[in-house]
Design an enzyme around this catalytic site. Structure first.
Site, mmCIF file in Angstrom:
data_model
loop_
_atom_site.group_PDB
_atom_site.id
_atom_site.type_symbol
_atom_site.label_atom_id
_atom_site.label_comp_id
_atom_site.label_asym_id
_atom_site.label_seq_id
_atom_site.Cartn_x
_atom_site.Cartn_y
_atom_site.Cartn_z
ATOM 1 C CG ASN A 72 51.000 -11.517 -1.347
ATOM 2 O OD1 ASN A 72 52.052 -11.475 -1.983
ATOM 3 N ND2 ASN A 72 49.893 -12.005 -1.858
ATOM 4 N NE ARG A 73 53.891 -16.276 -2.947
ATOM 5 C CZ ARG A 73 52.567 -16.354 -3.193
ATOM 6 N NH1 ARG A 73 51.867 -15.273 -3.469
ATOM 7 N NH2 ARG A 73 51.951 -17.524 -3.149
ATOM 8 C CG HIS A 78 44.078 -16.467 2.805
ATOM 9 N ND1 HIS A 78 43.818 -17.743 2.371
ATOM 10 C CD2 HIS A 78 45.024 -15.983 1.988
ATOM 11 C CE1 HIS A 78 44.604 -18.013 1.338
ATOM 12 N NE2 HIS A 78 45.342 -16.968 1.082
ATOM 13 C CG ASP A 107 48.046 -16.382 -6.103
ATOM 14 O OD1 ASP A 107 47.523 -15.477 -5.420
ATOM 15 O OD2 ASP A 107 48.745 -17.290 -5.602
ATOM 16 C CD GLU A 121 44.707 -13.060 0.027
ATOM 17 O OE1 GLU A 121 45.678 -12.983 0.787
ATOM 18 O OE2 GLU A 121 44.786 -13.576 -1.099
#
Ligand SMILES: *[C@@H]1O[C@H](CO)[C@@H](O)[C@H](O)[C@H]1NC(C)=O
Ligand SMILES: *[C@@H]1O[C@H](CO)[C@@H](O)[C@H](O)[C@H]1NC(C)=O
Ligand SMILES: *[C@@H]1O[C@H](CO)[C@@H](O)[C@H](O)[C@H]1NC(C)=O
Ligand SMILES: *[C@@H]1O[C@H](CO)[C@@H](O)[C@H](O)[C@H]1NC(C)=O
Ligand SMILES: *[C@@H]1O[C@H](CO)[C@@H](O)[C@H](O)[C@H]1NC(C)=O
Ligand SMILES: *[C@@H]1O[C@H](CO)[C@@H](O)[C@H](O)[C@H]1NC(C)=O
Ligand SMILES: *[C@@H]1O[C@H](CO)[C@@H](O)[C@H](O)[C@H]1NC(C)=O
Ligand SMILES: *[C@@H]1O[C@H](CO)[C@@H](O)[C@H](O)[C@H]1NC(C)=O
Ligand SMILES: *[C@@H]1O[C@H](CO)[C@@H](O)[C@H](O)[C@H]1NC(C)=O
Length: 415
Positions: free
Chosen positions: A102-103, A207, A288, A370
Site C-alpha cells: 500500500n501507500r 495482490h 479502494d 488484500e
C-alpha cells in the site's frame, strides 16, 4: 452460449493442468522441478489447481469448478511468465507487494528519531516528478523482481527473496519466504520476513485480482453483482484524495456505502449513492479502501482459522463460487478495479470466445482483496501498531497467514 464456450476454455485449462502434473511427477521432491512451457509452476489440491511464477512470487491462474462442474480460472493474470516483466501497466497482478504494501505518505517515515526517505512512484506532479508517495514498496518493489523457487511439490511452492539494505531507500536487509499450499478446495499462504541488519518497516500481502465467473458470465463482465461480506469491519481507515491515510478511523454506519458488515451486499449495491463518489480518491467512484478487522470481540482466539472468525467473503451467484477468507491480519483492502479501462487482455483460459464481450478486463471487471495490517501505520504513531509494522534483528519475524476456502453457494444476496 456457455456450453459452446466450455470445450475451448476447459480443454485449455485441463491441458495446462496435465502438463504441470507431468512436470511435477518428473521430480516429486523439490527444487529441480521445472515450470511448464509458459514458465508457470502448477500445483494441485482436491478440486483446485493453481499456477505461480517467480516474478513477484505471483499467482497467475487459479482453477476451481463452478456449480455445474465447469472449471473456471478465477484470477486475472497473463498467459505466460515472460509477459509480466514486459507489460508496462504493471497492475501488480497476483504478486506480493513488498517490502511495504500500500501507500507510504510523502515517501518517508521515522524510526527511532531518524527520518528515512524512500523512492516515490505514485501521483507525480511538476514539483515531484517521481510522485508524492510510495505505492507497494517503490518503483522496483518486490513484485517487480524475480523471487527464487526454493521448494516445489505437487501441492505447494515456496519462493524466497533477499531484499538488500538501502534498496528503494529502505533501511537494512530483509529475507523473506512465501509459501503457497493447495488443499481440499483451499489455497493457503504463509509469508515470513526477517529484518537481518537494521530496524525496518515490513508489510506484505497478496495482490490477487478476482472474478469468480472467470469473465465467462454471459450477462456481465463486471463484479458489481458479486456479493461481498466483511462481518467484523464496522470501521475503515480515512484517506485523502490520493488515498493517503489521514490518521482518522471512520465509522461504516449501517446502510452506508462502506457497510459490508451488517449483511452481505452486492459490490454494486451502493453505486448511485453520493457517498461512493470520491470514495476511492479524486474523481473516483467505487472502492479502494482499507477496512479494519475487529475480531477480538468475537474471540477468544486460540486459532485464527476458527470458523467463527473469517475476515471476508466474495461470492458470485452466477458461477456459484464462494470464497471465504481467513487470516491472522487485522485489516483488509478491497479495490473494485476502478482503474481498469479495457486495456488489459484476458488470459486464453478466461472469458467468452463468442465475440459477445471484448476479451479485455473492463472497469469494475475484477476485485482485489488484500489481507494486511493497517495501511501506512508507520506514519500514524497514535495507532500504536509499531510491533506489527517495524521489525528488527533478533526480534520477532514478520508473519502473515491466510486461508482462502472455496465452496459452492448459488444464493443471491438479497441486496
Ligand atoms: C447464460 O448463462 C446461464 C447460466 O449458465 C444460462 O442458463 C443461460 O442460458 C445463458 N444465456 C445465454 C443467452 O447464453
Ligand atoms: C497431485 O495432486 C493431485 C490432487 O491432489 C492428485 O490428483 C495427483 O495425483 C497428484 N500427483 C502426484 C504426482 O502426486
Ligand atoms: C505471452 O502472453 C502475452 C500476454 O497474454 C502475449 O501477448 C504473448 O504473445 C505471449 N507470448 C508467448 C511467447 O506466448
Ligand atoms: C524474470 O524472469 C523472467 C522469466 O520468467 C524474465 O523474462 C525476466 O526478464 C526476469 N526479470 C527480471 C527483472 O530479472
Ligand atoms: C516530505 O519529504 C520531503 C523530503 O522528501 C521533506 O523535505 C518534507 O519535509 C516532507 N514533508 C512532510 C509534510 O513531511
Ligand atoms: C445485478 O443485480 C441487480 C440487483 O442488485 C440486478 O438488478 C441486476 O439485474 C443484476 N445484473 C446482472 C447482470 O446480473
Ligand atoms: C473524471 O473521470 C471521468 C471518467 O472516469 C473523466 O471522463 C473526467 O475527465 C474526469 N474528470 C476530471 C476532472 O479528472
Ligand atoms: C488505460 O489505463 C492505462 C493505465 O492507467 C493507460 O496507460 C491507458 O492510456 C488507458 N487507456 C485508455 C484508453 O484510457
Ligand atoms: C450463501 O450465500 C448467502 C448469501 O450471501 C449467505 O447468506 C449464506 O450464509 C451463504 N451460505 C454459506 C454456507 O456460506
Amino acid at each position: 452460449m456457455r456450453h459452446n464456450m466450455y470445450p475451448v476454455a476447459a480443454a485449455c485449462l485441463l491441458a495446462a493442468a496435465s502438463t504441470a502434473l507431468a512436470s511435477a511427477e518428473d521430480s516429486s521432491t523439490t527444487t529441480t522441478a521445472s515450470p511448464d512451457e509458459n514458465g508457470k509452476y502448477w500445483i494441485h489440491g482436491e478440486g483446485i489447481s493453481a499456477a505461480f511464477i517467480a516474478y513477484g512470487a505471483s499467482i497467475t491462474d487459479l482453477v476451481v469448478e463452478d456449480q455445474y462442474g465447469i472449471p473456471r480460472d478465477v484470477v486475472a493474470g497473463f498467459d505466460n511468465a515472460s509477459y509480466y516483466a514486459i507489460d508496462r501497466q504493471h497492475p501488480h497482478f497476483g504478486g506480493v507487494p513488498g517490502r511495504y504494501a500500500n501507500r507510504i505518505k510523502n515517501s518517508s517515515f521515522e524510526i527511532d528519531g531518524e527520518t528515512y526517505h524512500i523512492k516515490a512512484n505514485e501521483n507525480p506532479t511538476p514539483e515531484h516528478p517521481d510522485g508524492l508517495d510510495t505505492l507497494h514498496g517503490g518503483p522496483d518493489g518486490w513484485d517487480w523482481r524475480n523471487f527464487t523457487v526454493v521448494s516445489y511439490t505437487n501441492s505447494s511452492i515456496t519462493f524466497s527473496i533477499v531484499d538488500p539494505d538501502g534498496k528503494e531507500g529502505f533501511p537494512g536487509e530483509v529475507v523473506s519466504y512465501i509459501t503457497y499450499t493447495l488443499g481440499k478446495m483451499t489455497w493457503d499462504f504463509k509469508m515470513v520476513a526477517i529484518a537481518t541488519t537494521k530496524k525496518t518497516p515490513i508489510m506484505l500481502s497478496s495482490h490477487t485480482y478476482w472474478n469468480l465467473d472467470g469473465f465467462t458470465n454471459n450477462e456481465t463482465q463486471s463484479v458489481l453483482n458479486h456479493t461481498f461480506y466483511l462481518p467484523y469491519s464496522g470501521q475503515r481507515v480515512g484517506v485523502d484524495n490520493i488515498l493517503i491515510p489521514t490518521g482518522d478511523i471512520l465509522a461504516n454506519k449501517r446502510g452506508s456505502a462502506n457497510d459490508f458488515w451488517s449483511a452481505p451486499k452486492q459490490i454494486g449495491h451502493s453505486f448511485g449513492d453520493p457517498e461512493l463518489e470520491g470514495n476511492c480518491g479524486f474523481n473516483c467512484t467505487g472502492y479502494d479502501n482499507c477496512w479494519l478487522v475487529n475480531r477480538e470481540p468475537n474471540g477468544p482466539f486460540t486459532d485464527w482459522r476458527n470458523e467463527k472468525n473469517f475476515v471476508a467473503r466474495l461470492q458470485s451467484a452466477w458461477s456459484g463460487i464462494q470464497l471465504d477468507i481467513y487470516s491472522d491480519q487485522e485489516a483488509f483492502q478491497m479495490y473494485s478495479c476502478n482503474g481498469q479501462n479495457g486495456s488489459m487482455a484476458l488470459k486464453a483460459s478466461q472469458g467468452l470466445h463468442d465475440g459477445k464481450f471484448p476479451r479485455t478486463i473492463p472497469k469494475y471487471g475484477c476485485v482485489v482483496m488484500e489481507v494486511e495490517d493497517w495501511i501506512d501505520a508507520i506514519n500514524q504513531p497514535q495507532w500504536q501498531r509499531g510491533s506489527k509494522q517495524v521489525f528488527e534483528p533478533g526480534g520477532d519475524p514478520y508473519v502473515l497467514q491466510a486461508s482462502y476456502r472455496f465452496s459452492i453457494n448459488s444464493t443471491k444476496a438479497s441486496f
